[in-house]
Design a protein around this motif. Sequence first.
Motif, PDB file in Angstrom:
ATOM      1  N   CYS B 290      -4.177 -42.195 -30.256  1.00 55.12           N
ATOM      2  CA  CYS B 290      -4.741 -42.025 -28.774  1.00 55.12           C
ATOM      3  C   CYS B 290      -3.622 -42.173 -27.872  1.00 55.12           C
ATOM      4  CB  CYS B 290      -5.808 -43.398 -28.583  1.00 55.12           C
ATOM      5  SG  CYS B 290      -5.967 -42.940 -26.813  1.00 55.12           S
ATOM      6  N   HIS B 293      -2.417 -44.193 -26.282  1.00 56.43           N
ATOM      7  CA  HIS B 293      -1.960 -46.587 -26.785  1.00 56.43           C
ATOM      8  C   HIS B 293      -0.588 -46.323 -26.068  1.00 56.43           C
ATOM      9  CE1 HIS B 293       0.579 -43.934 -30.330  1.00 56.43           C
ATOM     10  NE2 HIS B 293       1.219 -45.172 -30.108  1.00 56.43           N
ATOM     11  N   CYS B 296      -1.430 -48.856 -23.842  1.00 54.06           N
ATOM     12  CA  CYS B 296      -2.612 -49.382 -23.362  1.00 54.06           C
ATOM     13  C   CYS B 296      -2.660 -50.939 -24.338  1.00 54.06           C
ATOM     14  CB  CYS B 296      -3.816 -48.826 -24.738  1.00 54.06           C
ATOM     15  SG  CYS B 296      -5.800 -49.668 -24.423  1.00 54.06           S
ATOM     16  N   CYS B 303      -5.913 -46.698 -33.259  1.00 54.98           N
ATOM     17  CA  CYS B 303      -5.056 -45.968 -32.035  1.00 54.98           C
ATOM     18  C   CYS B 303      -4.350 -45.421 -32.596  1.00 54.98           C
ATOM     19  CB  CYS B 303      -5.118 -47.143 -30.827  1.00 54.98           C
ATOM     20  SG  CYS B 303      -6.732 -48.144 -30.326  1.00 54.98           S
ATOM     21  N   CYS B 321     -12.436 -43.669 -26.572  1.00 51.92           N
ATOM     22  CA  CYS B 321     -12.198 -44.677 -26.887  1.00 51.92           C
ATOM     23  C   CYS B 321     -12.145 -45.323 -28.228  1.00 51.92           C
ATOM     24  CB  CYS B 321     -11.668 -45.335 -25.810  1.00 51.92           C
ATOM     25  SG  CYS B 321     -11.266 -46.962 -26.689  1.00 51.92           S
ATOM     26  N   HIS B 322     -11.810 -45.651 -28.900  1.00 47.67           N
ATOM     27  CA  HIS B 322     -12.195 -46.379 -30.047  1.00 47.67           C
ATOM     28  C   HIS B 322     -13.267 -47.565 -29.747  1.00 47.67           C
ATOM     29  CE1 HIS B 322     -10.341 -43.448 -33.127  1.00 47.67           C
ATOM     30  NE2 HIS B 322      -8.466 -43.382 -32.718  1.00 47.67           N
TER      31      HIS B 322
HETATM   32  S1  SF4 Z   1      -8.006 -48.964 -26.863  1.00 53.12           S
HETATM   33 FE1  SF4 Z   1      -8.878 -47.086 -26.533  1.00 53.12          FE
HETATM   34  S2  SF4 Z   1      -7.609 -46.560 -25.266  1.00 53.12           S
HETATM   35 FE2  SF4 Z   1      -6.508 -48.173 -25.942  1.00 53.12          FE
HETATM   36  S3  SF4 Z   1      -5.507 -46.991 -27.222  1.00 53.12           S
HETATM   37 FE3  SF4 Z   1      -7.052 -47.546 -28.781  1.00 53.12          FE
HETATM   38  S4  SF4 Z   1      -8.298 -45.780 -28.544  1.00 53.12           S
HETATM   39 FE4  SF4 Z   1      -6.972 -45.616 -26.759  1.00 53.12          FE
END
Ligand code: SF4
Lengths: 308, 343
Positions: B290, B293, B296, B303, B321-322
């Motif tokens: 992601c 990440h 985040c 991720c 987003c996962h």
């Molecule tokens: S929680 Fe969602 S936005 Fe955050 S890193 Fe993981 S996939 Fe990306």
Amino acid sequence: MGRYTLRRLLQLIPVFLGTTFLVYWLVWGLREDPFAGKCGQRECSPAFRAALTERYNLDDPLIVQYLKYLGAVLTGDFGQTFSGTEVSTLIADAYPITIKLAIVALVIEAVIGIIAGVVAGLRGRGFADTLVLVSTLFLIALPVFVTGLVLRQVLGVDLGIIRTSVPANPSFAELIVPGFVLASLSMAYVARLTRTSLIENTRADFVRTAVAKGLPRRRVVGVHMLRNSLIPVVTFLGTDIGALMGGAIVTEGVFNIRGIGGLIYRGLQQQDIATVVGVVALLVIVYLVANLVVDLLYAVLDPRIRYE
Amino acid sequence: MAALLEVEDLRVEFGRGPETASVLNGVGYHVDEGETLAVLGESGSGKSVTAQTVMGILDAPPGRIIGGSVRFRGEELLGADPERRRLLRGESMAMIFQDALSALNPVYTVGFQIAEQFRFRRGMSRKDATARAVEMLDQVRIPNAKQRVKEYPHQFSGGMRQRAMIAMSLALDPELLIADEPTTALDVTVQAQIMDLLDELRRERGMGLVLITHDLGVVAEVADRIAVMYAGRIVEHTDAETLYARPGHPYTRGLMDSVPRVDDPGHAAGAPLRPIPGLPPSLAAIPNGCPFHPRCAYAQDVCVDDVPPLRELGDGHQAACHFAERFVAEGTDRPTTHEVVSG
Ligand code: SF4
Ligand SMILES: Nc1ncnc2c1ncn2[C@@H]1O[C@H](COP(=O)(O)OP(=O)(O)OP(=O)(O)O)[C@@H](O)[C@H]1O
Ligand SMILES: [Mg+2]
């Protein structure tokens, strides 16, 4: 703009007075004996001295001499050379030739310079661009007298296309090669300036807008890019007019043209003070007026500039 | 029926070699007739590049389209005949830019620049075209249009200039208008007027509008749908209400926490603003997995390894987003990102 022009014209007065006085003082005030070497190996005769002292008001204090001279100049009387020729006659003979040469040179540098610059700037990196960059560098690196002598030799002597010495009253056609020589340096600058300016404007936001409006490419380039790109070029050309009008000592020398450049050159060589002062006074005016015209032209080309 | 504009899996790079920046990495959105799509995202996320690619005015080189599709009323535009694309510009799709001062040509009058389109696209005479330009200025409510049509862009105030820009973009009656941060360069008081004008003109003409903006307040008022961009991707896509109440992507939530919101009592009462920690990634080295990440607070191992695709969460709500379902379920009344981390 009218008031601005008037103010600028008024500003010319002190500049004119200052520069001409400086020249006057340099040639008359700084020498101990203005007649030294004027009469061959001998001393000049008292009668000759008296006549010249009278003619140039040499008994007066320098500032008075200058003011008297200035008064005469303002009525069109540029005085006489030591040998008695009217300086205004010399100027009247030489100046039309210089102006002709200047026009030829200006046309050549504007037309060839702008076309070369546009071609190089529009095509992007490639043959045309490289050719223009290299050839302009070549012209910039070469001293004018070399360009002149080479062209005279090749075109005049070897190929016999032109006369090596321009006749006393040359036509425009006879001035093309000398004009090219005189223009060569500025032509190279015009080409480069046009090219750079065009490339800068290619990425301008307003050019992108013009494309986004769906205008034909011809119009995007010819109207939106070119007009803006040419503002600095036209300004440069305007300033160059002042320089061209000042005569071209080297070019006139190479092609034996009897213009204002040659007049100054001979005046200096023969220590003919009156000629030098007269011509310089005239050139100062020409230069100042040319400068004013450039500034006004600039305001016409770029509406953001407003002179109040 | 085909949508007005469909962008699919658009990929654009800038530069060459190891410095190559992947500016768009599979952007997709669509706009229907009469609809407003807002595009949100931090600076550098690719909002303008997407718009430029749609319009066919991308700086190429250095830009390079390496894949994807842009369709207008079903017609594929990428790779289409340049003359065909030129004819679509202005007529079918038009664009207004953020800074009207630099986007208008300084050496021509405003009227000239509007009339130009009537002259060279409609073959009108100079006189008729100028009359039409006056009408256009009238339509965007520039007072004294007859006089102002003769003035230069620098003689206009910022707001009037943007109005003139809008008039210019609408001259050929486009079906789609892309407005790239049309109010960012303006005073706050003028911003609202310009937004109202744009919204009204869109409604009158039934145009589709792509509104690129940073202003979340504006988005809530006028946007039918919102696409949130991050590092050259759409990371969330839904209607305004859902986006505010139940964002599915932590980045969206971060965006909302980072700006003051008068319309939200929870935030209005002096609640502190929280900028999103960290910086957007370098587009020459976008992180694995992601792309969000490193910034985040919820990032898990998965991720770092797997790119979360833009997934359908139901009712047209999409997020990349996962753990999107979890965030949607929590809604925004839950503690924010940072409180979860520190608590
Ligand atoms: S929680 Fe969602 S936005 Fe955050 S890193 Fe993981 S996939 Fe990306
Ligand atoms: N002409 C260009 N040359 C090189 N890189 C470019 C060019 N145009 C855009 N980029 C790069 O593409 C990326 C995305 O730019 P873009 O203008 O789309 O961002 P944006 O989302 O519109 O940001 P902003 O909110 O600041 O307008 C940026 O990293 C930018 O450096
Ligand atoms: Mg942008």
